[in-house]
Design a protein around this motif. Sequence first.
Motif, PDB file in Angstrom:
ATOM      1  N   ASP A  58       0.827  -1.210   0.000  1.00  0.00           N
ATOM      2  CA  ASP A  58       0.000   0.000   0.000  1.00  0.00           C
ATOM      3  C   ASP A  58       0.865   1.265   0.000  1.00  0.00           C
ATOM      4  O   ASP A  58       2.103   1.198  -0.032  1.00  0.00           O
ATOM      5  CB  ASP A  58      -1.011  -0.034   1.159  1.00  0.00           C
ATOM      6  N   GLU A  59       0.215   2.415   0.044  1.00  0.00           N
ATOM      7  CA  GLU A  59       0.921   3.697  -0.067  1.00  0.00           C
ATOM      8  C   GLU A  59       1.827   3.960   1.134  1.00  0.00           C
ATOM      9  O   GLU A  59       2.750   4.777   1.061  1.00  0.00           O
ATOM     10  CB  GLU A  59      -0.094   4.848  -0.214  1.00  0.00           C
ATOM     11  N   ALA A  60       1.562   3.261   2.243  1.00  0.00           N
ATOM     12  CA  ALA A  60       2.390   3.415   3.458  1.00  0.00           C
ATOM     13  C   ALA A  60       3.484   2.346   3.516  1.00  0.00           C
ATOM     14  O   ALA A  60       4.051   2.101   4.586  1.00  0.00           O
ATOM     15  CB  ALA A  60       1.500   3.357   4.701  1.00  0.00           C
ATOM     16  N   ASP A  61       3.771   1.722   2.358  1.00  0.00           N
ATOM     17  CA  ASP A  61       4.824   0.685   2.272  1.00  0.00           C
ATOM     18  C   ASP A  61       4.565  -0.497   3.195  1.00  0.00           C
ATOM     19  O   ASP A  61       5.486  -1.051   3.802  1.00  0.00           O
ATOM     20  CB  ASP A  61       6.208   1.286   2.566  1.00  0.00           C
ATOM     21  N   TYR A 106      -8.782  -5.962  -0.905  1.00  0.00           N
ATOM     22  CA  TYR A 106      -7.881  -4.986  -1.517  1.00  0.00           C
ATOM     23  C   TYR A 106      -7.812  -5.145  -3.045  1.00  0.00           C
ATOM     24  O   TYR A 106      -7.934  -6.247  -3.577  1.00  0.00           O
ATOM     25  CB  TYR A 106      -6.451  -5.140  -0.968  1.00  0.00           C
ATOM     26  N   CYS A 108      -5.123  -3.456  -6.296  1.00  0.00           N
ATOM     27  CA  CYS A 108      -3.754  -2.922  -6.380  1.00  0.00           C
ATOM     28  C   CYS A 108      -3.452  -2.457  -7.796  1.00  0.00           C
ATOM     29  O   CYS A 108      -4.245  -2.668  -8.713  1.00  0.00           O
ATOM     30  CB  CYS A 108      -2.744  -3.986  -5.940  1.00  0.00           C
ATOM     31  N   GLY A 109      -2.290  -1.850  -7.965  1.00  0.00           N
ATOM     32  CA  GLY A 109      -1.849  -1.346  -9.262  1.00  0.00           C
ATOM     33  C   GLY A 109      -1.291  -2.465 -10.130  1.00  0.00           C
ATOM     34  O   GLY A 109      -1.539  -3.650  -9.866  1.00  0.00           O
ATOM     35  N   ARG A 134       2.340  -2.508  -6.390  1.00  0.00           N
ATOM     36  CA  ARG A 134       2.170  -1.384  -5.467  1.00  0.00           C
ATOM     37  C   ARG A 134       0.736  -0.837  -5.614  1.00  0.00           C
ATOM     38  O   ARG A 134      -0.053  -1.375  -6.371  1.00  0.00           O
ATOM     39  CB  ARG A 134       3.207  -0.291  -5.759  1.00  0.00           C
ATOM     40  N   GLY A 135       0.455   0.223  -4.870  1.00  0.00           N
ATOM     41  CA  GLY A 135      -0.850   0.887  -4.995  1.00  0.00           C
ATOM     42  C   GLY A 135      -2.004   0.094  -4.406  1.00  0.00           C
ATOM     43  O   GLY A 135      -3.157   0.264  -4.826  1.00  0.00           O
ATOM     44  N   ARG A 137      -5.010  -0.818  -2.091  1.00  0.00           N
ATOM     45  CA  ARG A 137      -5.975  -0.032  -1.302  1.00  0.00           C
ATOM     46  C   ARG A 137      -7.256  -0.842  -1.119  1.00  0.00           C
ATOM     47  O   ARG A 137      -7.616  -1.663  -1.957  1.00  0.00           O
ATOM     48  CB  ARG A 137      -6.267   1.313  -1.966  1.00  0.00           C
ATOM     49  N   SER A 189      13.620  -0.347  -7.495  1.00  0.00           N
ATOM     50  CA  SER A 189      13.350   0.839  -6.687  1.00  0.00           C
ATOM     51  C   SER A 189      13.988   2.078  -7.304  1.00  0.00           C
ATOM     52  O   SER A 189      14.965   1.984  -8.036  1.00  0.00           O
ATOM     53  CB  SER A 189      13.884   0.624  -5.266  1.00  0.00           C
TER      54      SER A 189
END
Lengths: 198, 198
Positions: A58-61, A106, A108-109, A134-135, A137, A189
């Motif tokens: 998620d956006e908070a890693d 959830y 995700c991206g 990632r992404g 939510r 990364s």
Amino acid sequence: MSKNDDDLQPWRTIASTTVLKDRWIDLRADTCVTAAGATIAPYYLLQPSDWVHVLAIDEADRAIMVRLYRHGLGDFSLELPGGAQDAADDSPEVAARRELLEETGYVCGPMVHACSLSPNTASHTNRVHFLVARGARVSQLPVREAGETMQTELVPVTALRGLATGGAIMSALHVAGILVALDKLRAGSPGSTAGTQL
Amino acid sequence: MSKNDDDLQPWRTIASTTVLKDRWIDLRADTCVTAAGATIAPYYLLQPSDWVHVLAIDEADRAIMVRLYRHGLGDFSLELPGGAQDAADDSPEVAARRELLEETGYVCGPMVHACSLSPNTASHTNRVHFLVARGARVSQLPVREAGETMQTELVPVTALRGLATGGAIMSALHVAGILVALDKLRAGSPGSTAGTQL
């Protein structure tokens, strides 16, 4: 070529029988012959459909994980969401998105392939695919089946390597998938010159 | 406590039947009941003895590995030496030394425990143990069984991570064990302030 090299050929399967097949298991027994002429029988093989799991962040890693009762282990197990790739799933990614949504609620991206491994090269004919995304939510409430005794856990990605190498994650499949996925994440990364951007 | 938390209890096993048991397989079917009252049956479990594998490293920093035919994979597979811990093996280390010698003809120095994992938390009740050792050297010719179609390969330790994360090692069990063992090696290497000296 030495005698040893002559013998280093795949086995030939000369007979194959279904031992047990229902919704939960597909067990077959083969009769095999080695290049050296030895007969290996019965050789049991399990042939489930492929399995898929996703390291969704998620956006908070934080990784979206599940802690679920596993009857083989006889205890709860911290794992990545996932499950069997159904006939209706066109790809491992489709299966992974469906399982992520059902088990955790959830989405995700874009997903990146981390690895496709054999769950057990001796006994299993299928593959287990690991994806990374990632992404992540929350999109809805989980829709779990009767046999899925689980809860969602959010795990900081920075803690994952220690959990996987330190015994907190007991599934060899998930230890493998998580450690390979972390390598892909590091390679992709920002600031890295190699790998896929995630 | 929410309804979801109430349900997060282990399953209860209310019946257990041996489905198939011979030298090669021990398959059991349980009838389980979840905390929410759902009956899960049949739930199949495989209960082999524990498995052990060793990352044994020689004086030239090469891992002693085996490339062997694996009928589940249907191909040759690069893996760490090892096998089942027999009843006569007092510990995973005894089993690992026996298997290393039988499969490769190598002996090695003191063994350090890397990890003990579940090969499959859903279906397997046993554990797979990974050990690490330095000082590997040839002691005798391998003594392989009829079903062991394999050859020894010496793999530079510096190449192992890439092989394990890049698809050259197909067994999820061995990818897990190798990546955890490499972490232990790094933690125990000269100059490090943590970990076991190897």
